[in-house]
Design an enzyme around this catalytic site. Structure first.
Site, mmCIF file in Angstrom:
data_model
loop_
_atom_site.group_PDB
_atom_site.id
_atom_site.type_symbol
_atom_site.label_atom_id
_atom_site.label_comp_id
_atom_site.label_asym_id
_atom_site.label_seq_id
_atom_site.Cartn_x
_atom_site.Cartn_y
_atom_site.Cartn_z
ATOM 1 N N CYS A 1 -16.330 -20.396 -11.446
ATOM 2 C CA CYS A 1 -17.108 -20.869 -12.599
ATOM 3 C C CYS A 1 -18.618 -20.771 -12.381
ATOM 4 O O CYS A 1 -19.346 -20.254 -13.234
ATOM 5 C CB CYS A 1 -16.701 -22.295 -12.966
ATOM 6 S SG CYS A 1 -17.085 -23.562 -11.732
ATOM 7 N N HIS B 1 -17.173 -28.346 -12.481
ATOM 8 C CA HIS B 1 -16.948 -27.165 -13.326
ATOM 9 C C HIS B 1 -18.172 -26.943 -14.217
ATOM 10 O O HIS B 1 -18.892 -27.889 -14.550
ATOM 11 C CB HIS B 1 -15.700 -27.344 -14.196
ATOM 12 C CG HIS B 1 -15.287 -26.079 -14.889
ATOM 13 N ND1 HIS B 1 -14.784 -24.984 -14.222
ATOM 14 C CD2 HIS B 1 -15.331 -25.721 -16.214
ATOM 15 C CE1 HIS B 1 -14.517 -24.023 -15.084
ATOM 16 N NE2 HIS B 1 -14.845 -24.431 -16.298
ATOM 17 N N HIS C 1 -16.474 -19.227 -19.824
ATOM 18 C CA HIS C 1 -16.351 -19.787 -18.470
ATOM 19 C C HIS C 1 -15.205 -19.118 -17.724
ATOM 20 O O HIS C 1 -14.368 -18.422 -18.308
ATOM 21 C CB HIS C 1 -16.145 -21.308 -18.531
ATOM 22 C CG HIS C 1 -14.776 -21.735 -18.989
ATOM 23 N ND1 HIS C 1 -14.112 -22.834 -18.476
ATOM 24 C CD2 HIS C 1 -13.933 -21.213 -19.926
ATOM 25 C CE1 HIS C 1 -12.939 -22.972 -19.082
ATOM 26 N NE2 HIS C 1 -12.811 -22.007 -19.954
#
Length: 360
Positions: free
Chosen positions: A274, A322, A334
């Protein structure tokens, strides 16, 4: 105008949801909940009570969340190790230069001593006392004074060079210790990542084919529910800013990676995690940002959600484990987790910790 903009945004999001649901990449419209008794066998001893598929989904999600947090720890340790290695190289170069400087100063001091020896071994002061020429005496006094200053300067420079060399050596030793500590952290994080991912895959592999398909539906339903709740709060009516020029470049890079697999620790070009995706996207836009989502949250300027604009980074979960890039109309791009590809998802489909702006 705001009402029209909200309507347009809502329509765009609904359309995006429909498209994404058809590809199975982000989130889908909710389906009726599983009937009573539908479930998956929980890991453990034979005869253990069955867990519902939703319980299994939450367990798998928790494992991947922990793996993501460990991935951040690994990436940070890797980044620090690279900096420490570079610092060790720099210190080693300084040590080599320092040793060469000390050798040069010692040679100059030795040359001065040899010159005195060739003069009969008498110190300049004694030779001066023995002269009976007043002019020679005055000239000699000046030279002695200059000689004393040169010797003092030479010894001072030698002392400083030796002190610098000792400091460089001490710093190099310290950096070696830090490098070793980073290596240990890296290996520990790597083991945790692999263990968590392996545990999650083991849970998934125990499911029947129909259950795995249903699991994906449950994931999509959970994301859809969170996204719908976020949108129903009216958040989009306050989000109207346009992307900056660097932001547009970052979005262009990030969206061009859609379909590439998530691999922990990866920074492209074939796969990403990510924060590897967001850091590389902003690097392509001419901005160097921290490598990990936790460092991005800690170091980049924070923005209120209502002031968010495309290109900003949304940090998720309480541990900042994240990150996704906001691309407008309530959506992000993402890299979700192992087993998934870079994709578009709802910005509110996960628990938002906050928003940061790389080009503020």
């Amino acid at each position: 105008m705001n009402r029209r903009r909200c309507a347009t945004a809502a329509i765009t999001v609904v359309c995006a949801l429909t498209v994404l649901a058809s590809t199975g990449q982000a989130f889908a419209a909710p389906e009726p909940p599983p009937t009573a008794g539908t479930g998956a066998t929980a890991p453990g001893t034979p005869g253990a009570p069955k867990k519902s598929l939703e319980e299994v989904r939450k367990e798998i999600d928790a494992l991947y969340r922990k793996a993501a947090s460990a991935t951040d720890a690994y990436n940070l340790a890797e980044e620090r190790a690279e900096k420490q290695s570079a610092e060790i190289v720099r210190l080693a170069q300084e040590i080599v230069k320092g040793e060469a400087r000390i050798d040069d100063l010692k040679n100059r001091a030795g040359a001065a001593a040899r010159a005195q020896y060739r003069g009969g071994g008498l110190p300049p002061e004694a030779e001066l006392v023995l002269t009976d020429d007043p002019q020679l005496f005055l000239d000699g006094a000046g030279r002695i004074q200059q000689g004393h200053k040169a010797t003092k300067d030479l010894l001072g420079e030698l002392t400083r060079a030796q002190a610098d060399l000792a400091a460089y050596s001490k710093d190099a030793g310290s950096q070696w210790k830090k490098l070793e500590a980073s290596r240990v952290k890296r290996e520990k994080a790597k083991k945790e990542i692999n263990d968590r991912i392996a545990a999650a895959k083991k849970l998934e592999d125990r499911l029947e084919k129909a259950e795995r398909a249903r699991l994906i539906k449950l994931e999509q339903q959970a994301e859809y529910k969170a996204q719908t709740s976020w949108l129903s709060s009216g958040v989009l009516k306050d989000i109207s800013a346009d992307a900056s020029e660097p932001g547009k470049k970052a979005i262009e890079f990030a969206t061009a990676q859609i379909g590439k697999p998530y691999v922990w620790g990866a920074e492209g070009p074939g796969s990403y995690d990510c924060s590897g995706l967001t850091s590389k996207a902003w690097a392509a836009a001419g901005r160097t940002i921290p490598r990990t989502s936790q460092e991005q949250w800690r170091l980049l300027p924070r923005i209120d959600v209502k002031d968010m604009r495309p290109g900003d980074l949304i940090i998720y979960h309480a541990d900042a484990s994240h990150v996704g890039m906001y691309i407008g109309d309530g959506a992000i791009v993402h890299a979700p987790r192992p087993g998934r590809n870079v994709t578009i998802a709802g910005a509110g489909s996960m628990a938002i910790l906050g928003v940061v702006r790389p080009d503020k």
